[in-house]
Design a protein around this motif. Structure first.
Motif, mmCIF file in Angstrom:
data_model
loop_
_atom_site.group_PDB
_atom_site.id
_atom_site.type_symbol
_atom_site.label_atom_id
_atom_site.label_comp_id
_atom_site.label_asym_id
_atom_site.label_seq_id
_atom_site.Cartn_x
_atom_site.Cartn_y
_atom_site.Cartn_z
ATOM 1 N N CYS A 133 0.734 -1.249 -0.083
ATOM 2 C CA CYS A 133 0.045 0.029 -0.017
ATOM 3 C C CYS A 133 0.855 1.175 -0.048
ATOM 4 C CB CYS A 133 -0.939 0.116 1.272
ATOM 5 S SG CYS A 133 -0.149 0.038 2.913
ATOM 6 N N GLU A 134 2.320 1.058 -0.012
ATOM 7 C CA GLU A 134 3.174 2.235 -0.107
ATOM 8 C C GLU A 134 3.968 2.217 -1.125
ATOM 9 O OE1 GLU A 134 2.938 4.884 1.714
ATOM 10 O OE2 GLU A 134 1.748 4.244 3.479
ATOM 11 N N LYS A 135 4.414 3.215 -2.017
ATOM 12 C CA LYS A 135 5.348 3.181 -2.972
ATOM 13 C C LYS A 135 6.514 2.714 -2.777
ATOM 14 C CE LYS A 135 3.230 6.977 -5.950
ATOM 15 N NZ LYS A 135 3.666 8.072 -6.768
ATOM 16 N N ASN A 136 7.096 2.807 -1.508
ATOM 17 C CA ASN A 136 8.311 2.349 -0.957
ATOM 18 C C ASN A 136 8.276 0.867 -0.623
ATOM 19 O OD1 ASN A 136 6.819 2.100 1.454
ATOM 20 N ND2 ASN A 136 8.144 3.614 2.489
ATOM 21 N N GLY A 137 7.037 0.149 -0.985
ATOM 22 C CA GLY A 137 6.899 -1.279 -0.829
ATOM 23 C C GLY A 137 6.245 -1.761 0.574
ATOM 24 N N LEU A 138 6.057 -0.654 1.491
ATOM 25 C CA LEU A 138 5.425 -1.392 2.762
ATOM 26 C C LEU A 138 4.110 -1.669 2.643
ATOM 27 C CD1 LEU A 138 6.600 1.459 5.043
ATOM 28 C CD2 LEU A 138 7.213 -0.956 5.066
ATOM 29 N N SER B 76 -7.079 -8.317 9.261
ATOM 30 C CA SER B 76 -7.488 -9.599 9.882
ATOM 31 C C SER B 76 -8.735 -10.179 9.320
ATOM 32 C CB SER B 76 -7.798 -9.496 11.317
ATOM 33 O OG SER B 76 -6.455 -8.985 11.994
ATOM 34 N N ASP B 77 -9.571 -9.365 8.356
ATOM 35 C CA ASP B 77 -10.744 -9.722 7.940
ATOM 36 C C ASP B 77 -10.666 -9.174 6.543
ATOM 37 O OD1 ASP B 77 -11.611 -7.197 7.967
ATOM 38 O OD2 ASP B 77 -11.997 -7.588 10.089
ATOM 39 N N LEU B 78 -11.660 -9.509 5.628
ATOM 40 C CA LEU B 78 -11.703 -9.251 4.217
ATOM 41 C C LEU B 78 -12.059 -7.775 3.933
ATOM 42 C CD1 LEU B 78 -11.381 -10.018 1.331
ATOM 43 C CD2 LEU B 78 -13.611 -10.838 1.323
ATOM 44 N N HIS C 79 -9.214 -5.501 4.435
ATOM 45 C CA HIS C 79 -8.467 -5.614 3.386
ATOM 46 C C HIS C 79 -8.723 -5.052 2.350
ATOM 47 C CE1 HIS C 79 -5.636 -7.624 0.809
ATOM 48 N NE2 HIS C 79 -6.268 -8.244 0.125
ATOM 49 N N GLU C 80 -10.206 -5.016 1.752
ATOM 50 C CA GLU C 80 -10.411 -4.266 0.634
ATOM 51 C C GLU C 80 -10.137 -2.813 0.853
ATOM 52 O OE1 GLU C 80 -11.497 -5.454 -2.075
ATOM 53 O OE2 GLU C 80 -11.549 -7.571 -1.673
ATOM 54 N N GLN C 81 -10.514 -2.397 2.020
ATOM 55 C CA GLN C 81 -9.893 -1.008 2.545
ATOM 56 C C GLN C 81 -8.562 -0.626 2.179
ATOM 57 O OE1 GLN C 81 -11.446 0.246 6.471
ATOM 58 N NE2 GLN C 81 -13.514 -0.501 5.932
ATOM 59 N N ASN C 82 -7.790 -1.686 2.299
ATOM 60 C CA ASN C 82 -6.511 -1.190 2.293
ATOM 61 C C ASN C 82 -6.028 -1.436 0.719
ATOM 62 O OD1 ASN C 82 -5.775 -1.106 4.985
ATOM 63 N ND2 ASN C 82 -5.440 -3.466 5.263
ATOM 64 N N LYS C 83 -6.839 -2.084 0.047
ATOM 65 C CA LYS C 83 -6.467 -2.296 -1.586
ATOM 66 C C LYS C 83 -6.966 -0.933 -2.329
ATOM 67 C CE LYS C 83 -7.780 -5.831 -3.714
ATOM 68 N NZ LYS C 83 -8.586 -7.216 -4.110
ATOM 69 N N THR C 84 -8.060 -0.277 -1.639
ATOM 70 C CA THR C 84 -8.527 0.825 -2.039
ATOM 71 C C THR C 84 -7.475 1.979 -1.963
ATOM 72 O OG1 THR C 84 -10.868 0.331 -1.926
ATOM 73 C CG2 THR C 84 -10.279 2.743 -2.089
#
Length: 456
Positions: free
Chosen positions: A428-433, A438-440, A443-448
């Motif tokens: 989720c970061e351009k530096n690779g981080l 813990s749930d789907l 996870h979808e929020q992190n993908k957005t």
């Protein structure tokens, strides 16, 4: 107190005329300090009635010189040797002395020459030869190696020539191409010039056996290509290169135990005839391989050295985490290496072990791309639907082999992951981080969030 009286001089012995035949010079008459005559009677003290005071020697009594003791002449021992023989011996003694001095001087010159003199060839050399410089070698040790290989005439020729070139002090351990019968100066110049060091194999963490084609079309060489290049040198017009295909064929068919693979890995992979069976068994680091070695010697040296490095990283035959074997732990470490950056290694390990424990498919893009020889961490629908043992979207559990050369940090993360409930992560970061969930829904929020940040 009685006055001091000068000692009496003994009259000279009579001259009988015999000194005409005696060539010995009379002994010198030592001057004795004026002192009172010895007391010949230890029990009787003699008092002199007259007091004498003499300011000059002229005031001495007339018989003073007669009363002074004359030193006695001692005859030298008569060894029966004639005087004439002794005369003839003197020149011989001088000759012997000169010879001894000449010998001493010659020995001294030999010692000086041994210390300061040295043999040296002339010119830039004749035929190519490989020499090895070991870690910690001094200039003198390198000179000895060169002299032993016939490169220089003497170690000192190299040492003396090195005094004017500071680059000699920074020579790295490894193999170097030089020539026989080089002058010390030529040997120094050859060793310190670019390209003289050969046989250098550098494997970075995350490198896989086969080449990878980057999105821009450039090719990142894999272990086989890197090892093939490291085997190359030109020796007297002949190339020592071992082709990639020969290395792959050896990796697929050779006895891995004989090559030096770890004991805990050999039973797992020996049944395979795929060159990828040694994937992950080549540890990251720098290797010095000798050009001219065969494919078996090259791979054997690399695998034996790697086994030592993997063990030093903490992975041994007794290593187990959550019931996983050492080889399975190595596979997990390779996945961690390819999926994230070091700051996230322990959390990625947590995700992998939690998914395995919950019988969830790993669904890692890195395993799908492994067979495709692609470096990116994203995949297409077609990629994910392609069947194969490394498609963790389709196949549950771990892939059959590691997918890269894991670093010591990745191995440590595979053995000691963080504890928690993470089962998802996405870069989720351009530096690779990465961001972990813990749930789907999380996870979808992190993908957005990752798309908004332009992470992928």
């Amino acid at each position: 107190m009685p006055p001091r009286r000068p000692p009496a001089r003994r009259p000279a012995p009579p001259d009988h005329g015999l000194d005409l035949f005696d060539e010995r010079p009379p002994p010198p008459r030592p001057r004795r300090p004026r002192q009172p005559p010895p007391d010949e009677s230890p029990t009787e003290i003699i008092h002199l009635e007259d007091d004498y005071e003499y300011d000059d020697y002229d005031d001495y009594p007339e018989n003073a010189d007669e009363e002074r003791a004359e030193p006695e002449y001692i005859e030298p021992p008569d060894d029966g040797e004639p005087v004439e023989t002794r005369r003839k011996r003197k020149p011989l003694r001088w000759l012997v002395a000169l010879v001894v001095l000449a010998l001493i001087g010659g020995g001294a010159w030999y010692g000086i020459d041994a210390v300061f003199g040295y043999d040296d060839f002339e010119g830039s050399g004749e035929s190519d030869v490989l020499i090895e410089i070991s870690a910690g070698d001094s200039t003198g040790a390198i000179g000895q190696e060169l002299a032993g290989a016939g490169v220089v005439a003497s170690a000192k020729a190299f040492v003396k020539a090195s005094e004017d070139n500071s680059k000699v002090l920074s020579l790295q351990p490894g193999y170097y191409v030089v020539k026989t019968k080089m002058s010390g100066a030529a040997a120094v110049a050859k060793l310190t010039q670019d390209g003289s060091r050969v046989g250098v194999l550098q494997v970075r963490a995350g490198t896989q056996l086969d080449d990878i084609t980057q999105p821009d079309g450039t090719v990142t060489p894999g272990v086989f290509t890197l090892l093939s290049k490291a085997s190359c040198a030109q020796l007297n017009g002949q190339s020592t290169c071992i082709p990639v295909e020969q290395l792959r064929d050896t990796a697929a068919k050779a006895d891995l135990a004989a090559l030096g693979a770890p004991d805990w890995a050999v039973p797992v992979v020996s049944g395979s005839t795929d060159a990828r069976r040694i994937e992950g068994l080549v540890a990251p680091g720098v290797y010095d391989v000798k050009p001219g070695w065969s494919a078996e010697e090259l791979l054997g040296y690399v695998l034996k050295t790697s086994a030592t490095r993997i063990q030093a990283a903490g992975l041994t035959a007794s290593s187990k985490f959550q019931g996983r074997s050492p080889y399975e732990t190595l596979i997990v470490a390779s996945l961690i290496e390819r999926e994230g950056v070091k700051q996230d290694f322990e959390n990625i390990g947590q995700v992998i072990y939690n998914r395995l424990a919950q019988n969830m498919r790993l669904q890692l893009d890195s395993t799908v791309n492994y067979l495709l020889d692609k470096p990116v961490v994203t995949t297409t629908d077609d990629d994910r639907n392609r069947p194969g043992p490394y498609n963790t979207y389709k196949i549950p559990g771990l892939p059959p082999t590691p997918i890269s050369s894991p670093s010591p940090e990745a191995i440590q993360a595979a053995e000691e992951p963080t504890q928690g409930t993470y089962v998802y992560f996405v870069k989720c970061e351009k530096n690779g981080l990465s961001c972990f969930a813990s749930d789907l829904p999380e996870h979808e929020q992190n993908k957005t969030l990752a798309r908004q940040r332009g992470a992928y």
